[in-house]
Design a protein around this motif. Structure first.
Motif, short mmCIF file in Angstrom:
data_model
loop_
_atom_site.label_atom_id
_atom_site.label_comp_id
_atom_site.label_asym_id
_atom_site.label_seq_id
_atom_site.Cartn_x
_atom_site.Cartn_y
_atom_site.Cartn_z
N UNK A 1 0.82 -1.21 0.00
CA UNK A 1 0.00 0.00 0.00
C UNK A 1 0.86 1.27 0.00
N UNK A 2 2.06 1.20 0.58
CA UNK A 2 2.93 2.37 0.51
C UNK A 2 3.34 2.62 -0.94
N UNK A 3 3.71 1.54 -1.65
CA UNK A 3 4.13 1.70 -3.05
C UNK A 3 2.96 2.13 -3.92
N UNK A 4 1.78 1.56 -3.68
CA UNK A 4 0.60 1.95 -4.46
C UNK A 4 0.25 3.42 -4.22
N UNK A 5 0.63 3.94 -3.04
CA UNK A 5 0.38 5.36 -2.75
C UNK A 5 1.46 6.26 -3.34
N UNK A 6 2.41 5.66 -4.05
CA UNK A 6 3.40 6.47 -4.75
C UNK A 6 4.72 6.66 -4.01
N UNK A 7 4.88 6.02 -2.87
CA UNK A 7 6.12 6.21 -2.11
C UNK A 7 7.24 5.34 -2.66
N UNK A 8 8.48 5.81 -2.44
CA UNK A 8 9.65 5.01 -2.78
C UNK A 8 9.96 4.14 -1.55
N UNK A 9 9.81 2.83 -1.74
CA UNK A 9 9.78 1.90 -0.59
C UNK A 9 10.95 0.93 -0.62
N UNK A 10 11.45 0.56 0.55
CA UNK A 10 12.41 -0.53 0.68
C UNK A 10 11.93 -1.46 1.80
N UNK A 11 12.00 -2.77 1.55
CA UNK A 11 11.68 -3.74 2.61
C UNK A 11 12.99 -4.29 3.17
N UNK A 12 13.12 -4.22 4.49
CA UNK A 12 14.28 -4.78 5.17
C UNK A 12 13.85 -6.10 5.81
N UNK A 13 14.39 -7.21 5.33
CA UNK A 13 13.95 -8.51 5.80
C UNK A 13 15.08 -9.25 6.49
N UNK A 14 14.79 -9.78 7.65
CA UNK A 14 15.81 -10.54 8.37
C UNK A 14 16.04 -11.88 7.68
N UNK A 15 14.98 -12.50 7.22
CA UNK A 15 15.12 -13.82 6.59
C UNK A 15 14.86 -13.75 5.11
N UNK A 16 14.30 -14.83 4.59
CA UNK A 16 13.95 -14.89 3.17
C UNK A 16 12.68 -14.07 2.98
N UNK A 17 12.65 -13.28 1.94
CA UNK A 17 11.60 -12.28 1.75
C UNK A 17 10.18 -12.87 1.83
N UNK A 18 9.98 -14.06 1.27
CA UNK A 18 8.62 -14.62 1.26
C UNK A 18 8.49 -15.90 2.09
N UNK A 19 9.48 -16.15 2.97
CA UNK A 19 9.43 -17.37 3.77
C UNK A 19 9.96 -17.11 5.18
N UNK A 20 9.32 -16.15 5.88
CA UNK A 20 9.78 -15.92 7.25
C UNK A 20 8.62 -15.48 8.11
N UNK A 21 8.91 -15.29 9.38
CA UNK A 21 7.90 -14.79 10.31
C UNK A 21 6.88 -15.85 10.71
N UNK A 22 6.01 -15.46 11.61
CA UNK A 22 4.95 -16.37 12.06
C UNK A 22 3.96 -16.62 10.95
N UNK A 23 3.84 -15.69 10.01
CA UNK A 23 2.87 -15.87 8.93
C UNK A 23 3.09 -17.21 8.22
N UNK A 24 4.37 -17.57 8.05
CA UNK A 24 4.70 -18.82 7.37
C UNK A 24 4.16 -20.03 8.14
N UNK A 25 4.15 -19.89 9.49
CA UNK A 25 3.77 -21.03 10.33
C UNK A 25 2.30 -21.02 10.72
N UNK A 26 1.57 -20.00 10.28
CA UNK A 26 0.17 -19.87 10.71
C UNK A 26 -0.59 -21.15 10.41
N UNK A 27 -1.33 -21.59 11.42
CA UNK A 27 -2.08 -22.84 11.28
C UNK A 27 -1.15 -24.02 11.07
N UNK A 28 0.09 -23.92 11.56
CA UNK A 28 1.12 -24.94 11.38
C UNK A 28 1.35 -25.21 9.89
N UNK A 29 1.05 -24.23 9.07
CA UNK A 29 1.09 -24.36 7.60
C UNK A 29 0.27 -25.55 7.11
#
Ligand SMILES: Cc1cc2nc3c(=O)[nH]c(=O)nc-3n(C[C@H](O)[C@H](O)[C@H](O)COP(=O)(O)OP(=O)(O)OC[C@H]3O[C@@H](n4cnc5c(N)ncnc54)[C@H](O)[C@@H]3O)c2cc1C
Ligand code: FES
Lengths: 103, 585
Positions: free
Chosen positions: B24-52
């Motif tokens: 939503x920041x990018x869609x609003x026209x902002x210049x955005x950077x994501x700082x990720x500790x792990x793999x961009x699409x495979x980290x955090x609790x989101x990955x484990x939600x519902x034990x996957x």
């Protein structure tokens, strides 16, 4: 208690790679993974050991903990250790430090 | 310290909250950077939600019906859903936030489907079931479409503040060890929960409570820190599967049972049959079952591993078939491995593990923190659910991410870019490199053990003043010891012990704020259970506790109530839970 000899290829990134062997004791009935062993070595024996640990799901979901176990590439968190001897090496030639590779 | 090119908005974290905020920041026209500790699409609790296996994303039944997803609950409404979430949070939730949650939920589900998320089925009357990884995949597809840049293996350490406003953040590139300043007009924290401050936690190793700590240090406030949901039945032993919530999932589906070391069931010891049914059959099971499990574990009936057993009946063969029919994923992968334990005639030991953090960075309904330029999204924020999360945290992260990204972009449009002074950056860098300058001090590895001993002793499911006071004292000593920490290896390249130090530096702040809050709330409410104050007190404690600084400053605040208000009563804890449940639609 069961003793497991864990032989690890270290410092391959320097071009002067060498094997270091650690002995880890676990319960007779314990079900342990390669990652359990690495964590045990890091916490109780050698704080300098490097392996993937900074964003680890520990549940075979992120796919980032790859390591060569007795010559075959495996996920450290999913690989069960059954024998009393195991050899761990980096899974790719692009080693950052010890068992951690760039990818 | 290296300086990167400047951005409008930096997003910290790449779980569902962070990725949604970036979009939503990018869609609003902002210049955005994501700082990720792990793999961009495979980290955090989101990955484990519902034990996957099956994560839920919640929204009201009427909207699910209108989206063609469910016929079940079409008489439901957003208003009913709103009221239930307010009741279930024991009246501490910010009702303006809850309103946004309820109103925005259908749009967040719809867009994920547009971005390719597969819906597996329904979960209860107000939710769909998906894979945690599917949420990440669909969000990441959109991130790529928008061409949003990101860095991986990068640990955020501090917010940089100049003239009272955010001027970016500092990070460590783990692979090279380089420390970098990223100038930005706004920062969105989406670092997830504080699992790492607990030895027994159900989360991934990247979630260590770094966001809230850095926010507090930089001048923002934290709220509801004492509220932590435990997942009642997480594997404690065998060690290989420690942290896996599979027994909880199987139990919620209806399979298996918990027994103490004598082979006896025990839920009936602590709950009346009515409440027991609630504990076992409804969404309230997390809170009530954790209470029961911890009571049993604290008794002499605890097993040799420090928990209780979870057993599964696999014979006659028909029962086995029922189980695999309902949960086909048990046949393969890591779940197949865990099932081998049961097939070999053994079982697993379970205990309640720290699972979801209701508290966090205090934000308003635009997801803005009190520090100008700072925004938050997802589990690292506090305020939405109040004293108990019963509805989906996945919906929370999506709704909040969407708002936070847009708010941050709007703020950045008008903000003048701040640039940190060399002196300030030098100070921050020195703090990060401290253990390299010290020799002969304690190792961060042992200090992390100490932190986890402290949280395990005083922040478990059942709390007392005495233990919390002792915990606070030990946190003080730990902070002091951390100032003397030193490292075994001097390299900055992927130095795990240094990472432990960086995480601990924030972990002690988050844990300290949590213990302090738990010690000041001298009542039991929602997931905060005080054995020495076994009642919910709406006369004195119908307030949110705000932690205002790292030195122990706090303030009680009236909760934001727009519609639902409780009776000003004081009642015993369990009967009050029963009373609240009665009000739900
Ligand atoms: C096992 C498990 C099962 C769950 N099941 C459900 C469920 O079924 N339904 C439900 O609604 N909720 C569930 N939850 C809760 C829900 O998954 C989370 O609350 C939600 O996914 C949080 O999203 P988030 O984006 O805020 O945080 P996360 O998904 O945890 O992401 C945090 C991100 O921040 C990054 N990060 C952390 N620290 C730093 C740092 N210092 N620098 C850079 N990056 C950093 C992490 O790497 C990660 O990318 C579950 C949680 C767990 C642990
Ligand atoms: S730690 Fe994620 S797959 Fe092993």
């Amino acid at each position: 208690m069961r003793e497991i000899a864990v032989k690890i290829l270290r410092e391959a990134e320097t071009g002067r790679g060498h094997y270091q062997t650690y002995t880890v004791e676990v319960d007779d009935h314990a079900v342990v993974s390669v990652m359990t062993l690495l964590e045990k070595i890091y916490t109780t024996q050698d704080h300098t050991l490097a392996f993937f640990s900074h964003a680890a799901c520990r549940q075979a979901a992120c796919g980032k903990c790859m390591v060569k176990v007795n010559g075959a590439v495996k996920l450290a968190c999913k690989e069960k250790v059954t024998g009393d001897q195991i050899t761990l090496e980096p899974y790719s030639p692009k080693v950052v430090r010890d068992l951690l590779c760039e990818n | 310290m290296e300086r990167s090119i400047p951005y409008d908005v930096v997003i910290v974290g790449s779980g569902g909250g962070g990725l949604r905020a970036a979009i939503s920041a990018a869609e609003s026209g902002a210049k955005v950077l994501i700082v990720a500790k792990g793999k961009i699409n495979r980290s955090g609790s989101t990955l484990l939600a519902g034990a996957n296996l099956s994560a839920d994303i919640a929204c009201d039944g009427r909207s699910l019906y209108e989206m063609g997803l469910s016929e079940w609950n079409k008489d439901d409404s957003k208003d009913k859903f709103f009221e239930d979430v307010c009741h279930e949070g024991f009246y501490l939730g910010n009702q303006r936030l809850v309103r946004r949650f309820v109103d925005d939920a259908p749009d967040r589900i719809r867009e994920l489907m547009d971005w390719g998320m597969e819906v597996l089925g329904l979960e209860g009357e107000r939710g769909i079931s998906v894979f945690g990884s599917a949420i990440l995949d669909s969000l990441f597809r959109r991130v790529r479409e928008l061409g949003i840049p990101y860095v991986e293996n990068t640990v955020f350490t501090d917010l940089v503040v100049e003239n009272g406003a955010v001027a970016g953040c500092t990070c460590v590139d783990l692979l090279s060890g380089d420390i970098r300043y990223i100038p930005a007009k706004a920062v969105v924290l989406a670092t997830g929960g504080s699992h790492g401050i607990f030895r027994n936690n159900s989360g991934p190793s990247d979630c260590c409570g770094e966001g809230p700590a850095a926010a507090l240090r930089a001048g923002a406030e934290l709220i509801d820190m004492e509220m932590i949901s435990f997942c009642p039945a997480v594997i404690l032993y065998p060690e290989m599967y420690k942290g896996n919530i599979l027994p909880y999932i199987m139990n919620t589906t209806g399979y298996g049972q918990f027994i103490n070391k004598y082979g006896k069931t025990f839920t009936q010891r602590y709950l009346s049959p009515r409440v027991e049914a609630l504990a076992l059959d409804t969404e309230w099971n997390k809170m009530l079952l954790s209470y029961v499990m911890q009571k049993e574990i604290n008794s002499r009936r605890c097993n040799r591993y420090g928990g209780v057993y979870y057993t599964l009946a696999l014979s006659p063969q028909e029962l086995r078939e029922e189980l695999y029919n309902d949960l086909p994923s048990l046949a393969k992968g890591i779940y197949g491995d865990i099932m081998e334990i049961f097939h070999s005639g053994r079982c697993v030991t379970c205990a309640p593990f720290a699972h979801y953090f209701e508290g966090g960075v205090r934000v308003d309904e635009n997801m803005a923190a009190s520090l100008p330029g700072l925004f938050g999204a997802g589990e690292c924020t506090g305020g939405m659910f109040g004293a108990n999360r019963v509805s989906a945290a996945t919906t929370e992260m999506l709704v909040e991410g969407n708002i936070a990204g847009a708010s941050a972009a709007a703020y950045a449009r008008d903000a003048v870019p701040g640039q940190a002074s060399e002196a300030h950056l030098k100070e921050l860098e020195d703090a990060l490199l401290l253990p390299f300058r010290t020799t002969g001090g304690p190792s961060p590895v042992e200090l992390r053990q100490e932190l986890q001993d402290i949280t395990g002793s005083c922040l478990s499911v059942l709390r007392t003043q005495e233990k919390l006071d002792k915990g606070l004292e030990r946190i003080g000593q730990l902070r002091e010891a951390l100032g003397r920490a030193s490292l075994a290896a001097q390299t900055r390249k992927y130095n795990r012990e240094w990472l432990d130090y960086l995480q601990l530096r924030n972990g002690v702040v988050t844990a300290g704020a949590t213990i302090l809050a738990a010690s000041l709330r001298k009542e039991s409410r929602g997931v905060h259970v005080r054995e020495d104050c076994c009642y919910t007190d709406n006369v004195q404690y119908l307030k949110n506790l705000v932690v205002t600084d790292c030195q122990g400053g706090t303030r009680w605040e009236e909760p934001v109530h727009t519609a639902v208000r409780p009776e000003p009563v004081r009642r015993d804890y369990i009967p009050y839970v029963e009373e609240v449940i009665e009000k739900l639609s």
